[in-house]
Design a protein around this motif. Structure first.
Motif, PDB file in Angstrom:
ATOM      1  N   ASN A   1       8.320   2.473   4.001  1.00 19.70           N
ATOM      2  CA  ASN A   1       8.792   1.376   3.149  1.00 19.70           C
ATOM      3  C   ASN A   1      10.181   0.910   3.576  1.00 19.70           C
ATOM      4  O   ASN A   1      10.443  -0.286   3.669  1.00 19.70           O
ATOM      5  CB  ASN A   1       8.818   1.809   1.682  1.00 19.70           C
ATOM      6  N   LEU A   2      11.075   1.864   3.826  1.00 18.24           N
ATOM      7  CA  LEU A   2      12.422   1.514   4.283  1.00 18.24           C
ATOM      8  C   LEU A   2      12.363   0.770   5.618  1.00 18.24           C
ATOM      9  O   LEU A   2      13.015  -0.265   5.801  1.00 18.24           O
ATOM     10  CB  LEU A   2      13.277   2.777   4.426  1.00 18.24           C
ATOM     11  N   THR A   3      11.563   1.274   6.540  1.00 19.91           N
ATOM     12  CA  THR A   3      11.461   0.669   7.866  1.00 19.91           C
ATOM     13  C   THR A   3      10.927  -0.757   7.797  1.00 19.91           C
ATOM     14  O   THR A   3      11.497  -1.682   8.406  1.00 19.91           O
ATOM     15  CB  THR A   3      10.554   1.525   8.775  1.00 19.91           C
TER      16      THR A   3
ATOM     17  N   VAL B   1       0.831  -1.208   0.000  1.00 17.82           N
ATOM     18  CA  VAL B   1       0.000   0.000   0.000  1.00 17.82           C
ATOM     19  C   VAL B   1       0.866   1.259   0.000  1.00 17.82           C
ATOM     20  O   VAL B   1       0.646   2.188  -0.790  1.00 17.82           O
ATOM     21  CB  VAL B   1      -0.969  -0.004   1.214  1.00 17.82           C
ATOM     22  N   PHE B   2       1.880   1.313   0.869  1.00 14.15           N
ATOM     23  CA  PHE B   2       2.744   2.494   0.936  1.00 14.15           C
ATOM     24  C   PHE B   2       3.509   2.695  -0.374  1.00 14.15           C
ATOM     25  O   PHE B   2       3.610   3.818  -0.880  1.00 14.15           O
ATOM     26  CB  PHE B   2       3.735   2.389   2.099  1.00 14.15           C
ATOM     27  N   LEU B   3       4.020   1.614  -0.925  1.00 16.21           N
ATOM     28  CA  LEU B   3       4.821   1.708  -2.151  1.00 16.21           C
ATOM     29  C   LEU B   3       3.961   2.113  -3.345  1.00 16.21           C
ATOM     30  O   LEU B   3       4.313   3.028  -4.094  1.00 16.21           O
ATOM     31  CB  LEU B   3       5.521   0.373  -2.413  1.00 16.21           C
ATOM     32  N   SER B   4       2.828   1.465  -3.504  1.00 14.78           N
ATOM     33  CA  SER B   4       1.970   1.766  -4.657  1.00 14.78           C
ATOM     34  C   SER B   4       1.303   3.131  -4.527  1.00 14.78           C
ATOM     35  O   SER B   4       1.137   3.842  -5.525  1.00 14.78           O
ATOM     36  CB  SER B   4       0.914   0.672  -4.844  1.00 14.78           C
ATOM     37  N   THR B   5       0.946   3.521  -3.304  1.00 14.26           N
ATOM     38  CA  THR B   5       0.368   4.850  -3.090  1.00 14.26           C
ATOM     39  C   THR B   5       1.364   5.938  -3.474  1.00 14.26           C
ATOM     40  O   THR B   5       1.040   6.882  -4.198  1.00 14.26           O
ATOM     41  CB  THR B   5      -0.055   5.034  -1.617  1.00 14.26           C
ATOM     42  N   SER B   6       2.575   5.788  -3.001  1.00 14.53           N
ATOM     43  CA  SER B   6       3.608   6.777  -3.284  1.00 14.53           C
ATOM     44  C   SER B   6       3.894   6.864  -4.776  1.00 14.53           C
ATOM     45  O   SER B   6       3.914   7.955  -5.363  1.00 14.53           O
ATOM     46  CB  SER B   6       4.883   6.423  -2.516  1.00 14.53           C
TER      47      SER B   6
END
Length: 197
Positions: A78-80, A27-32
């Motif tokens: 994402n990194l975390t 979700v975080f990756l695709s949203t960004s």
């Protein structure tokens, strides 16, 4: 079962993330990435081609802080999440590259959020004040009008603002494109490791 004895080291193991963690990462990756593609290649060109320059600049000054902060938050999360489930002692070369890609994305996002984006918005606001004093700013289009170019030539302070805007806008755009590339590489890495669609 006994733990390691004196002088014995524990071997780090890579835990399998839960489905919830995998979902959050996706979700975080695709949203960004989706937001970056939309703002950079669709919304910017459509608004810039159809709105008066000052209206377009006003919308950007209000919208971009949210865009930059959300991009930074997604990059950091994402990194975390990736780092939590990939101990440094067990990283493959591919996973090390992925960590570096996430870190570069965080750095570029933070630079845009805390510096380049803010300075660019402040310069645009100052330029708009000068332009309004000369009855400019209602022209439509992404490129400066002939009147703006003439003002730049005749007004040294406005010309200096225009040069600073070109520099900071280029740096901000470079950071933004860097984040798009990083997120694209991360999505490629994710797709390459899917067991099945």
């Amino acid at each position: 079962m006994e733990g390691p004895g004196p002088g014995q080291d524990t071997v780090p193991t890579s835990a399998e993330p839960s489905d919830t963690i995998k979902l959050l990462h996706l979700v975080f990756l695709s949203t960004s990435w989706g937001m970056q593609i939309w703002v950079t290649f669709v919304a910017g060109f459509v608004m810039g081609s159809h709105l008066p320059r000052h209206t377009y600049g006003f919308i950007q000054r209000k919208l971009f802080p949210y865009y930059f902060h959300l991009s930074s938050a997604c990059a950091f999360l994402n990194l975390t999440l990736f780092a939590m489930y990939h101990p440094s002692e067990l990283l493959s070369d591919e996973q090390t590259t992925q960590i570096i890609v996430f870190f570069v994305c965080v750095a570029a996002s933070v630079l845009n959020t805390q510096w380049f984006g803010q300075v660019t918005s402040a310069i645009v606001a100052d330029m708009h004040l000068v332009e309004r004093g000369h009855g400019l700013g209602q022209e439509v289009g992404l490129l400066p009008s002939k009147s703006c170019r003439q003002l730049r030539a005749s007004n040294p302070s406005y010309g200096q603002l225009a040069r600073r805007l070109a520099l900071y806008h280029a740096l901000s755009s470079l950071c933004n494109l860097c984040c798009i590339a990083c997120n694209g590489l991360s999505l490629y890495y994710l797709a390459a490791h899917l067991a099945a669609l």
